[in-house]
Design an enzyme around this catalytic site. Structure first.
Site, PDB file in Angstrom:
ATOM      1  N   SER A 124     -28.141 -21.013  26.933  1.00  0.00           N
ATOM      2  CA  SER A 124     -27.542 -19.911  27.791  1.00  0.00           C
ATOM      3  C   SER A 124     -28.717 -19.335  28.601  1.00  0.00           C
ATOM      4  CB  SER A 124     -26.711 -19.301  26.938  1.00  0.00           C
ATOM      5  OG  SER A 124     -25.443 -18.789  27.716  1.00  0.00           O
ATOM      6  N   ASP A 165     -21.508 -24.301  27.462  1.00  0.00           N
ATOM      7  CA  ASP A 165     -22.565 -23.437  26.878  1.00  0.00           C
ATOM      8  C   ASP A 165     -23.155 -24.072  25.768  1.00  0.00           C
ATOM      9  OD1 ASP A 165     -23.839 -21.209  25.690  1.00  0.00           O
ATOM     10  OD2 ASP A 165     -23.020 -20.097  27.423  1.00  0.00           O
TER      11      ASP A 165
END
Length: 288
Positions: A56, A168
């Site tokens: 991320s 993610d």
């Protein structure tokens, strides 16, 4: 394998790490600018990674640093931006926003098209949504891989790569130490994803983000144990995940906390002659 056991095995000759110093960067949204501040502190202390892993926001900091972008420049690139500059609304079938603009931003500012082209190796952690497992990318289109690692479920649409949907990397491992532990003699972890101390509003976005925070808090425990050094920044919990207006404060907090941790644990600012030598003096026994 713990960081201490990895070192013992290396000393006994059971394995020879490919890299001396590894750096692993957590997710955290706009709080990820603490990574840029932390990297600035590490640089000033003569500690420079030979390989970086991130998920991320951590993957964004990783590829930018590996591409030669200085921490202050990272901050400058985002300083006058808004959330809407990096994403756009989509039909809320599988996510509220698309990250097409973010991919364009990465292609514009990072002068390397593919991960394998970066001067410093970078490992980008992602979550394979279709098969429910952790995965990493070390090659292929940089912007696409990083955007996949940043695709928080519900908030952003999953990124489809070769027919597979990815979200993610922080969903399963928000601090992907597992991905490079055995390849490094020393591993430094930077965790900038503390649990917010706020009242969660009754909105889909707030509930989704709070759920993500809870997952991240739980799934980093084992990975922190794999690191030789873990630097955690709890102060940035006060800042919102998508608020880019406060990134200068987040950056400064990351710098200050990292520098304090290093100085408190016996590290010293190197002079020009000893900078290279200090790079090899990391004490793997020191943890936060």
């Amino acid at each position: 394998m713990s960081g201490k056991l990895q070192k013992v095995k290396s000393l006994l000759g059971f394995s020879v790490p490919e890299f001396r110093t590894g750096l692993v960067l957590s997710g955290g949204g706009a709080r990820g600018f603490a990574h840029a501040g932390a990297i600035k502190a590490l640089n000033e202390m003569g500690i420079k990674p030979d390989i970086i892993a991130g998920v991320s926001a951590g993957s964004v900091a990783a590829v930018m640093y590996a591409a030669g972008i200085e921490p202050e420049k990272m901050l400058q690139l985002f300083r006058d931006s808004r959330f809407s500059d990096f994403c756009e609304l989509s039909m809320p079938k599988d996510g509220f926003f698309r990250l097409d603009r973010f991919r364009t931003f990465l292609r514009k500012h990072i002068p390397y098209a593919n991960l394998e082209d970066l001067p410093i190796p970078v490992v980008v952690g992602v979550t394979n949504l279709d098969e429910g497992r952790k995965e990493v990318f070390e090659s292929g289109p940089l912007a696409e891989r990083v955007a996949a690692s940043c695709s928080i479920p519900i908030v952003f649409k999953p990124m489809k790569i070769d027919g597979v949907r990815y979200v993610d990397g922080g969903v399963l491992h928000n601090l992907p130490a597992w991905s490079i532990r055995e390849r490094c003699k020393y591993l430094i972890g930077i965790n900038c994803s503390p649990l917010s101390k706020v009242t969660v509003k009754d909105t889909i976005m707030d509930i989704a983000l709070r759920s993500y925070e809870l997952m991240a808090k739980t799934n980093t425990v084992r990975d922190m144990e794999l690191c030789d050094i873990v630097i955690r920044n709890e102060e940035i919990a006060r800042y919102k995940v998508f608020n880019l207006k406060q990134i200068e404060k987040v950056f400064e907090s990351g710098y200050t906390d990292t520098m304090k941790f290093l100085l408190d644990n016996g590290f010293r600012r190197p002079d020009a002659e000893n900078a290279a030598a200090r790079q090899s003096d990391i004490n793997p026994k020191k943890k936060s």
